[in-house]
Design an enzyme around this catalytic site. Structure first.
Site, PDB file in Angstrom:
ATOM      1  N   THR A   2       0.830  -1.212   0.000  1.00  0.00           N
ATOM      2  CA  THR A   2       0.000   0.000   0.000  1.00  0.00           C
ATOM      3  C   THR A   2       0.861   1.256   0.000  1.00  0.00           C
ATOM      4  OG1 THR A   2      -1.815  -1.131   1.077  1.00  0.00           O
ATOM      5  CG2 THR A   2      -1.753   1.236   1.368  1.00  0.00           C
ATOM      6  N   THR A  17       1.793  -4.265   4.281  1.00  0.00           N
ATOM      7  CA  THR A  17       1.633  -4.570   5.714  1.00  0.00           C
ATOM      8  C   THR A  17       1.194  -6.026   5.955  1.00  0.00           C
ATOM      9  OG1 THR A  17      -0.683  -3.844   5.668  1.00  0.00           O
ATOM     10  CG2 THR A  17       0.965  -2.206   6.312  1.00  0.00           C
ATOM     11  N   ASP A  18       0.535  -6.629   4.949  1.00  0.00           N
ATOM     12  CA  ASP A  18      -0.155  -7.893   5.232  1.00  0.00           C
ATOM     13  C   ASP A  18       0.758  -9.068   5.565  1.00  0.00           C
ATOM     14  OD1 ASP A  18      -2.655  -6.800   5.159  1.00  0.00           O
ATOM     15  OD2 ASP A  18      -3.000  -7.231   3.053  1.00  0.00           O
TER      16      ASP A  18
END
Ligand code: SIN
Length: 360
Positions: free
Chosen positions: A20, A102-103
């Site tokens: 992101t 981030t995941d």
């Protein structure tokens, strides 16, 4: 001879992998919609306000991948490991920063710590990951702030090992965990204090300063950050194997839960089914166990059978705080028992893969 960090180390290398932080909005798909991994790393760095501690240092960037980190895979990890090893070995490089989604950031962070930890300790250089929860073109994007903070952490003399920086928190690879799906402050250090924080500069110069927490050993005694050797870092030969093999040992992850059965274990161990799905045979199974490492009795029977047939079983807790005590756990029904780890289930899976990769 590897190049240790020195006064000559005037360069910082930033490796982009997507996420992101490099995402761009797609307003035609609805409010807040975006696609991760779009903006080149070079553009993310252009015009970035950097901390005074960075003045005089050269920042060089390289695009290693451009993905949504939910799709992280072995070729990207191998490319990242190669580029980190290459740049860290250069005498003029002070440290490496990685931008990441981030995941799965916590998985990449742990993989890097597990495989590059010894090299980082030998060289005395840090490796930092950062990320964002809002896309790069959002009016209130958090990426630039996180990037600026991560660069500041990277050049801090106390920075060692693999660290993650997000929303002013500095977290170690062993502990970092995404705990919130949407808020900017999405990460925590599971079961321990953060490694540090970015705080308003106490000297009053208007910028930020890194405030480090004391590093403690298992007995609570203070240790210098250099000395931390995390349990379950990979065995010595694992880095070379990890870089050269085309597939890592197959290790699956499942949950123990109310009304669980052994069905998933039977299916995963079924050699015919694996062949039909073009999967290699199962080598290991990580179980996200309930509470303090307990497993539903139906599942336990299936796991014992799998273990007796040579599948390595490793228990981790599905609780986000208070990891299991590492070691062997007795089984509830006089069986052989299972190994347990204090790592989170997704990190435990990586460690078991690396262990199997090295022929254990
Ligand atoms: C990703 O993990 O690549 C997308 C989500 C994010 O970065 O927050």
């Amino acid at each position: 001879m590897q190049a240790k960090t020195s006064d000559k180390a005037q360069k910082i290398v930033v490796l982009g992998t997507g996420g992101t932080i490099a995402g761009l909005s797609t307003p035609e798909k609805g409010a807040g919609a975006y696609v991760a991994g779009q903006k080149p790393i070079e553009d993310l760095l252009t015009g970035l306000a950097i901390a005074p501690a960075l003045k005089g240092l050269t920042i060089q960037s390289e695009q290693v991948a451009q993905i949504d980190s939910k799709d992280m895979d072995l070729p990207v990890w191998q490319a990242l490991l190669r580029r980190c090893r290459h740049w860290l070995a250069q005498a003029d490089v002070r440290g490496v920063l990685i931008t990441h989604g981030t995941d799965t950031l916590e998985e990449t962070a742990w993989l890097l710590q597990a495989l590059l930890g010894p090299l980082l300790r030998e060289l005395g250089k840090p490796l930092v990951l950062t990320c964002a929860m809002r896309p790069a073109d959002a009016p209130d994007a958090d990426g630039p702030g996180n990037l600026r903070d991560a660069l500041q952490v990277l050049v801090d003399p106390q920075a060692r090992g693999v660290l993650a920086v997000c929303a002013r928190r500095v977290m170690r690879a062993h502990a970092v965990q995404k705990v919130h799906a949407t808020r900017l402050d999405a990460f925590r250090s599971s079961g321990r204090p953060d490694a540090g924080q970015l705080v308003d500069d106490p000297a009053g110069a208007g910028g930020l300063a890194v405030r480090w927490s004391p590093v403690t050993d298992a007995q609570g005694g203070a240790q210098h950050a250099h000395d931390v050797v995390w349990p379950l870092e990979a065995p010595a030969g694992a880095l070379e194997s990890a870089l050269t093999v085309s597939a890592w040992p197959r290790v699956e992850l499942l949950f123990s839960h109310a009304a669980a059965s052994g069905a998933m274990v039977h299916m995963m161990c079924d050699a015919d089914l694996s062949r039909q799905l073009a999967l290699p045979p199962l080598r290991g199974l990580v179980v996200a166990a309930t509470g303090n490492g307990t497993v539903h009795r139906e599942l336990e029977v299936a796991l014992e059978r799998a273990q007796a047939r040579g599948v390595r079983i490793l228990l981790a807790t599905r609780c986000t705080e208070g990891g299991l005590k590492a070691g062997m756990r007795a089984s509830a029904d006089e069986g052989a028992g299972f190994a347990a780890t204090d790592l989170s289930p997704v990190k435990a899976r990586l460690s078991l893969m690396l262990d199997l990769l090295d022929g254990h």
